[in-house]
Design an enzyme around this catalytic site. Structure first.
Site: not given
Length: 205
Positions: A11-13, A65, A129, A138, A159
């Protein structure tokens, strides 16, 4: 054990992971795919999994993904896995990354953060932390997790989403793009908006 490195999923990933490995002067021997659309990606040969292949002797990283598919393949391959960290990621010496995970360029893992197996920490994501990410999580590009956040298995944070300190996100949740999470999120919830609100629940995975 074959010490050469292989990927599963063209894939693009996959292309991003090839670039990470090559940036670390590591070669990718081949990419395996269920239904390859071409013979090569970034110069790396793609091999159909319909061929007679013994995966048990190969070092693999799953370059897919989708969290559900990545889990299914990881549990079915019966092979050794490795991880990939871009040289321009910032990773504390006190952070831990388990096998099968990918840390992309510009990501930051701060002190005593823990990344589970087969996770994706995408471009520019920040894990502060004492955060704890379970397996198959993901984090999309530019996600920000403040300190002491936990994210359950298989969850996908969209995102640009932001999670304030101390929040617990359940397993197999979806946090929408740009969401601001200021309350704990239960298992299988889909959350969007600022502040984040539950709009529905997914079926159990």
């Amino acid at each position: 054990m074959d010490n050469k490195k292989y990927l599963y999923g063209a894939s693009g990933h996959c292309k991003v992971i090839i670039d990470i490995l090559q940036s670390n002067n590591e070669a990718v021997e081949a990419v395996f795919d269920d239904n390859p659309a071409t013979d090569f990606t970034l110069g790396v040969p793609i091999i159909s999994v319909k061929a007679d292949i013994d995966f048990s002797e190969k070092k693999m990283l799953i370059s897919i993904g989708n969290n559900n598919i990545r889990k299914r393949i990881a549990e079915g391959l019966g092979t050794a896995f490795y991880s990939a960290v871009h040289p321009k990621a910032i990773v504390s010496q006190y952070a831990t990354i388990e096998v099968g995970s990918v840390i992309m360029a510009g990501a930051i893992l701060n002190v005593e953060s823990h990344i589970g197996k087969h996770c994706i920490i995408n471009t520019g994501a920040v894990v502060e932390h004492d955060c704890l990410l379970a397996d198959f999580v993901h984090l999309s590009p530019n996600v920000s997790l403040a300190g002491n956040v936990s994210v359950g298995e298989g969850s996908h944070v969209g995102i640009g989403a932001t999670v304030i300190q101390g929040i617990k996100i359940g397993k197999w949740t979806v946090i929408g793009a740009g969401a601001v999470i200021i309350e704990d999120v239960p298992d299988y919830a889909v959350v969007v908006g600022n502040p984040g609100k539950i709009i529905k629940f997914k079926k159990n995975e």
